[in-house]
Design an enzyme around this catalytic site. Sequence first.
Site, PDB file in Angstrom:
ATOM      1  N   PRO A   1       2.312   1.267   7.815  1.00  0.00           N
ATOM      2  CA  PRO A   1       3.775   1.341   7.706  1.00  0.00           C
ATOM      3  C   PRO A   1       4.326   2.722   8.043  1.00  0.00           C
ATOM      4  CG  PRO A   1       2.799   0.922   5.543  1.00  0.00           C
ATOM      5  CD  PRO A   1       1.702   0.876   6.542  1.00  0.00           C
TER       6      PRO A   1
ATOM      7  N   LEU B   1       3.760   3.846   1.491  1.00  0.00           N
ATOM      8  CA  LEU B   1       4.081   4.316   2.842  1.00  0.00           C
ATOM      9  C   LEU B   1       2.882   5.091   3.381  1.00  0.00           C
ATOM     10  CD1 LEU B   1       6.319   4.041   4.847  1.00  0.00           C
ATOM     11  CD2 LEU B   1       7.381   6.081   3.933  1.00  0.00           C
ATOM     12  N   HIS B   2       1.796   4.347   3.633  1.00  0.00           N
ATOM     13  CA  HIS B   2       0.557   4.924   4.137  1.00  0.00           C
ATOM     14  C   HIS B   2       0.180   4.245   5.437  1.00  0.00           C
ATOM     15  CE1 HIS B   2      -0.285   7.287   0.567  1.00  0.00           C
ATOM     16  NE2 HIS B   2       0.191   6.282  -0.132  1.00  0.00           N
ATOM     17  N   ALA B   3      -0.619   4.897   6.219  1.00  0.00           N
ATOM     18  CA  ALA B   3      -1.213   4.409   7.461  1.00  0.00           C
ATOM     19  C   ALA B   3      -0.280   3.548   8.301  1.00  0.00           C
ATOM     20  CB  ALA B   3      -2.523   3.712   7.183  1.00  0.00           C
TER      21      ALA B   3
ATOM     22  N   GLU C   1       0.815  -1.213   0.000  1.00  0.00           N
ATOM     23  CA  GLU C   1       0.000   0.000   0.000  1.00  0.00           C
ATOM     24  C   GLU C   1       0.850   1.265   0.000  1.00  0.00           C
ATOM     25  OE1 GLU C   1       0.593  -1.190   4.301  1.00  0.00           O
ATOM     26  OE2 GLU C   1       0.152  -2.252   2.460  1.00  0.00           O
TER      27      GLU C   1
END
Length: 85
Positions: A18, A14-16, A12
């Site tokens: 991680p 580098l979102h939410a 996904e």
Amino acid sequence: MKEITVTVKFKEGLHARPAVKLIKLVNKMSSQITLSKGGAFVPANSITAVLGACILCGDEITLRAEGPQEDEDITALGEFFAGAM
């Protein structure tokens, strides 16, 4: 100052989740950590800066460590991105 360029392998980007894990890691470091995706460096301990960089899976980013333990910190960051979720 130490720098490393890594390819983001998180599906996904580098979102939410991680991004939060990265920030928690960075906050434990004694060096100042910044990151860049083909442009200006932003603080890697800021959720708005990290999410605002719009880093997707497959993007190359540069991480920079400046401080007393920059060698250890840059190694830990490389290991974080090598062990993609």
